[in-house]
Design a protein around this motif. Structure first.
Motif, PDB file in Angstrom:
ATOM      1  N   UNK A  11       0.850  -1.189   0.000  1.00 34.08           N
ATOM      2  CA  UNK A  11       0.000   0.000   0.000  1.00 34.08           C
ATOM      3  C   UNK A  11       0.889   1.244   0.000  1.00 34.08           C
ATOM      4  N   UNK A  12       0.429   2.286  -0.672  1.00 31.82           N
ATOM      5  CA  UNK A  12       1.200   3.535  -0.740  1.00 31.82           C
ATOM      6  C   UNK A  12       0.220   4.695  -0.913  1.00 31.82           C
ATOM      7  N   UNK A  13       0.755   5.900  -0.795  1.00 28.08           N
ATOM      8  CA  UNK A  13      -0.102   7.074  -0.976  1.00 28.08           C
ATOM      9  C   UNK A  13       0.679   8.218  -1.588  1.00 28.08           C
ATOM     10  N   UNK A  14      -0.066   9.120  -2.189  1.00 23.20           N
ATOM     11  CA  UNK A  14       0.519  10.303  -2.798  1.00 23.20           C
ATOM     12  C   UNK A  14      -0.543  11.372  -2.934  1.00 23.20           C
ATOM     13  N   UNK A  15      -0.300  12.299  -3.840  1.00 24.07           N
ATOM     14  CA  UNK A  15      -1.224  13.421  -4.028  1.00 24.07           C
ATOM     15  C   UNK A  15      -1.588  13.551  -5.501  1.00 24.07           C
ATOM     16  N   UNK A  16      -2.613  14.345  -5.768  1.00 23.47           N
ATOM     17  CA  UNK A  16      -3.026  14.609  -7.143  1.00 23.47           C
ATOM     18  C   UNK A  16      -3.730  15.950  -7.213  1.00 23.47           C
ATOM     19  N   UNK A  17      -3.937  16.441  -8.439  1.00 26.55           N
ATOM     20  CA  UNK A  17      -4.567  17.745  -8.643  1.00 26.55           C
ATOM     21  C   UNK A  17      -5.739  17.590  -9.609  1.00 26.55           C
ATOM     22  N   UNK A  18      -6.924  18.030  -9.196  1.00 21.65           N
ATOM     23  CA  UNK A  18      -8.095  18.001 -10.067  1.00 21.65           C
ATOM     24  C   UNK A  18      -7.933  19.075 -11.141  1.00 21.65           C
ATOM     25  N   UNK A  19      -8.076  18.675 -12.415  1.00 23.75           N
ATOM     26  CA  UNK A  19      -7.858  19.625 -13.511  1.00 23.75           C
ATOM     27  C   UNK A  19      -9.116  19.842 -14.345  1.00 23.75           C
ATOM     28  N   UNK A  20     -10.228  19.179 -13.977  1.00 22.82           N
ATOM     29  CA  UNK A  20     -11.499  19.406 -14.677  1.00 22.82           C
ATOM     30  C   UNK A  20     -12.648  19.104 -13.731  1.00 22.82           C
ATOM     31  N   UNK A  21     -13.784  19.713 -13.988  1.00 20.09           N
ATOM     32  CA  UNK A  21     -14.912  19.525 -13.067  1.00 20.09           C
ATOM     33  C   UNK A  21     -15.559  18.153 -13.187  1.00 20.09           C
ATOM     34  N   UNK A  22     -15.183  17.368 -14.233  1.00 23.36           N
ATOM     35  CA  UNK A  22     -15.752  16.036 -14.387  1.00 23.36           C
ATOM     36  C   UNK A  22     -14.814  14.923 -13.935  1.00 23.36           C
ATOM     37  N   UNK A  23     -13.797  15.263 -13.133  1.00 22.12           N
ATOM     38  CA  UNK A  23     -13.052  14.234 -12.432  1.00 22.12           C
ATOM     39  C   UNK A  23     -11.708  13.811 -12.958  1.00 22.12           C
ATOM     40  N   UNK A  24     -11.134  14.516 -13.938  1.00 23.05           N
ATOM     41  CA  UNK A  24      -9.775  14.183 -14.380  1.00 23.05           C
ATOM     42  C   UNK A  24      -8.766  14.740 -13.374  1.00 23.05           C
ATOM     43  N   UNK A  25      -7.788  13.917 -13.032  1.00 19.65           N
ATOM     44  CA  UNK A  25      -6.794  14.266 -12.008  1.00 19.65           C
ATOM     45  C   UNK A  25      -5.405  13.949 -12.547  1.00 19.65           C
ATOM     46  N   UNK A  26      -4.469  14.865 -12.383  1.00 23.90           N
ATOM     47  CA  UNK A  26      -3.084  14.621 -12.776  1.00 23.90           C
ATOM     48  C   UNK A  26      -2.267  14.298 -11.537  1.00 23.90           C
ATOM     49  N   UNK A  27      -1.342  13.346 -11.669  1.00 24.07           N
ATOM     50  CA  UNK A  27      -0.462  12.955 -10.580  1.00 24.07           C
ATOM     51  C   UNK A  27       0.845  12.456 -11.181  1.00 24.07           C
ATOM     52  N   UNK A  28       1.721  11.891 -10.369  1.00 20.80           N
ATOM     53  CA  UNK A  28       2.969  11.310 -10.874  1.00 20.80           C
ATOM     54  C   UNK A  28       2.755   9.868 -11.305  1.00 20.80           C
ATOM     55  N   UNK A  29       3.511   9.437 -12.308  1.00 22.73           N
ATOM     56  CA  UNK A  29       3.491   8.042 -12.718  1.00 22.73           C
ATOM     57  C   UNK A  29       3.852   7.132 -11.554  1.00 22.73           C
ATOM     58  N   UNK A  30       4.868   7.521 -10.772  1.00 25.73           N
ATOM     59  CA  UNK A  30       5.328   6.618  -9.715  1.00 25.73           C
ATOM     60  C   UNK A  30       4.340   6.484  -8.559  1.00 25.73           C
ATOM     61  N   UNK A  31       3.315   7.340  -8.521  1.00 25.77           N
ATOM     62  CA  UNK A  31       2.278   7.222  -7.491  1.00 25.77           C
ATOM     63  C   UNK A  31       1.323   6.074  -7.801  1.00 25.77           C
ATOM     64  N   UNK A  32       0.983   5.885  -9.088  1.00 27.17           N
ATOM     65  CA  UNK A  32      -0.028   4.881  -9.455  1.00 27.17           C
ATOM     66  C   UNK A  32       0.545   3.696 -10.224  1.00 27.17           C
ATOM     67  N   UNK A  33       1.833   3.714 -10.512  1.00 25.74           N
ATOM     68  CA  UNK A  33       2.447   2.643 -11.283  1.00 25.74           C
ATOM     69  C   UNK A  33       2.274   1.293 -10.587  1.00 25.74           C
ATOM     70  N   UNK A  34       1.861   0.290 -11.352  1.00 19.39           N
ATOM     71  CA  UNK A  34       1.677  -1.091 -10.869  1.00 19.39           C
ATOM     72  C   UNK A  34       0.547  -1.253  -9.868  1.00 19.39           C
ATOM     73  N   UNK A  35      -0.226  -0.207  -9.621  1.00 22.55           N
ATOM     74  CA  UNK A  35      -1.315  -0.293  -8.636  1.00 22.55           C
ATOM     75  C   UNK A  35      -2.483  -1.094  -9.203  1.00 22.55           C
ATOM     76  N   UNK A  36      -3.046  -1.978  -8.382  1.00 22.47           N
ATOM     77  CA  UNK A  36      -4.230  -2.723  -8.765  1.00 22.47           C
ATOM     78  C   UNK A  36      -5.500  -1.989  -8.355  1.00 22.47           C
ATOM     79  N   UNK A  37      -5.399  -1.166  -7.319  1.00 20.88           N
ATOM     80  CA  UNK A  37      -6.532  -0.360  -6.870  1.00 20.88           C
ATOM     81  C   UNK A  37      -6.052   1.059  -6.578  1.00 20.88           C
ATOM     82  N   UNK A  38      -6.827   2.045  -7.047  1.00 18.34           N
ATOM     83  CA  UNK A  38      -6.500   3.447  -6.795  1.00 18.34           C
ATOM     84  C   UNK A  38      -7.722   4.120  -6.174  1.00 18.34           C
TER      85      UNK A  38
END
Length: 503
Positions: free
Chosen positions: A121-148
């Motif tokens: 398990x791990x955690x990081x941060x992200x930034x909402x960039x649209x009102x319909x739910x698109x979020x930008x983050x780092x590749x290494x935050x979600x890489x190989x993740x089975x659940x986000x």
């Protein structure tokens, strides 16, 4: 008599004091470096803290912080337990390498069993960039993740899906099923100035939303961190700040005092793993391009100039050994055959000084400018040769050396982890085969983790089905998790089989 002497003494003292004060004032006026000293030419300026002796206003970060806080989210990931093959890494020889080729040894004897990796398990941060739910983050935050899982500032949680990710940029886009969300407006990272105030916002050390302040201490900084992930053509042109950033801040926002997004926090420079003075953010002008590509195409449309260049900070000894002359800009050490630069007449030994009129003094600056474009885009390149300046138009190409838009591959190529190009028809005829796929460069992924395949391998079959081009490969690989890739190395005898399991 005494009264007259006293009055005379007082008068002299007053006149003397007045004269001293008058002279001191004149002296200070001439030597006050906050303004312009007398006798100095008007085009020569001395540094001063204040203009006209007016102190600056009080800096207040409350408004930009309040505007950005609702747009920065907490990302939690889970990677399921799994077994990983213990095949030797490509950089390590087997104990029998003096008697057998390592590839042949593994073909006949296989690896050394499997290693069990527990749930992570791990955690990081992200930034909402649209009102319909698109979020930008780092590749290494979600890489190989089975659940986000994404938790908003208001404590609401959502399951997220990965839209696209790219280790070369260390950027990823994820999406949650929500509407009417607050989102952060893009700023312009080109306008960022060294010394300006910035705020870093994220979820460090599993804490709640945290805001830290600092200044921009450098731009276009390359620290080699993306290259360490074995990715091809890593892009590093970081904004360096002294805002405190720790583990968990990755993917969070770097904003200016207007509350605009100017970067995505990505890394820290630290011998301990915790903040030690400097942090690094990906400029928003790169972020915008990568995000747009991922949402529109599912993958980044990376354009290439087709040159190799001297690394920044190269030593005098290396310059002498490689025949690198002194000059402004980026020294071209080689030209890719059939690349965009070659077609435009750029040659080895040129100094590239501008991209579309923007000055580039380092390789990081040049890569940052070129990476904003997609294949088939035309850019002007200014370069110096033998003391003369030239400008030429260059039509950029993709990694395969064409102008085509790269199509979404449903993660197949990303999972394999390699730059793949179609085998030239003339070469195919020379080898006596109908076609094939060249593994141009192995990056991070299954080929690196589960095989000893080397760059230059030519794939001709997958699961005993002919592979004539990259599209064939994608179709076959996407249909089965357990595959056997077959092919050969130019100049070597025999066919090599590489078994792979894709997650």
């Amino acid at each position: 008599m005494k009264t007259k002497q006293i009055l005379l003494t007082v008068g002299i003292s007053a006149v003397t004091a007045f004269g001293v004060m008058f002279g001191y004032t004149k002296f200070m006026q001439r030597n006050n470096y906050a303004g312009q000293p007398a006798g100095i030419p008007s085009n020569y300026k001395l540094a001063g803290f204040f203009d006209n002796n007016t102190p600056p206003g009080t800096t207040d970060f409350t408004q930009p912080a309040q505007a950005a806080l609702p747009t920065v989210v907490h990302i939690k990931t889970k990677t399921n337990a799994k077994q990983v093959s213990n095949n030797l890494p490509k950089t390590q020889k087997s104990p029998f390498s003096d008697f057998f080729n390592d590839d042949i040894f593994e073909q006949f004897f296989g690896g050394r069993g499997n290693t069990y990796i527990p749930e992570q398990k791990a955690s990081g941060s992200g930034v909402i960039i649209s009102d319909d739910g698109y979020i930008v983050t780092n590749n290494h935050v979600v890489e190989n993740a089975d659940e986000v899982t994404v938790t908003l500032n208001n404590k609401k949680s959502y399951s997220a899906k990965v839209v696209g990710r790219d280790p070369a940029y260390d950027l990823a886009v994820i999406k949650i099923d929500a509407t009417g969300l607050p989102f952060l407006l893009y700023g312009n990272s080109d306008d960022v100035k060294i010394g300006q105030w910035v705020l870093a916002i994220g979820y460090p050390l599993n804490l709640e939303t945290t805001v830290t302040a600092g200044i921009v201490s450098a731009k276009a900084r390359s620290i080699g961190i993306n290259k360490s992930t074995k990715t091809s053509s890593a892009v590093e042109s970081f904004i360096q700040t002294d805002a405190a950033v720790n583990m968990g801040n990755s993917g969070g926002a770097l904003i200016n005092t207007n509350g605009q997004l100017i970067g995505i926090n990505s890394a820290i420079a630290s011998p301990t793993g915790y903040y030690s003075g400097y942090s690094y953010a990906i400029p928003v002008n790169i972020v915008k391009k990568v995000v747009d590509d991922m949402i529109k195409y599912g993958t980044v449309q990376r354009a290439y100039l087709g040159v190799t260049y001297a690394s920044d900070g190269i030593s005098d000894e290396e310059k002498k050994a490689n025949g690198i002359k002194e000059g402004n800009g980026v020294f071209v050490t080689g030209i890719s055959k059939g690349g965009a630069a070659e077609a435009a007449g750029i040659k080895k030994g040129d100094f590239i000084t501008k991209v579309n009129g923007t000055a580039v003094a380092s390789s990081a600056e040049m890569v940052e400018q070129v990476t904003r474009y997609k294949p088939s885009d035309k850019v002007s390149i200014t370069y110096e040769r033998d003391g003369k300046e030239y400008t030429t138009n260059v039509t950029l190409k993709n990694s395969a050396g064409t102008f085509d838009i790269v199509k979404e591959d449903n993660g197949v190529v990303a999972k394999l982890g390699a730059d793949l190009v179609n085998l030239d028809s003339k070469k195919a005829k020379e080898y006596g085969i109908p076609g094939g796929v060249i593994v141009k460069k192995i990056n991070e992924g299954a080929l690196n983790d589960q095989t000893r395949m080397r760059d230059g391998f030519i794939i001709i079959k997958v699961n005993d089905t002919d592979v004539k081009n990259v599209d064939d490969l994608k179709k076959i690989v996407g249909a089965d998790k357990s595959i056997i890739i077959s092919g050969f190395y130019p100049g070597s005898d025999g066919i090599f089989d590489y078994p792979i399991t894709l997650e």
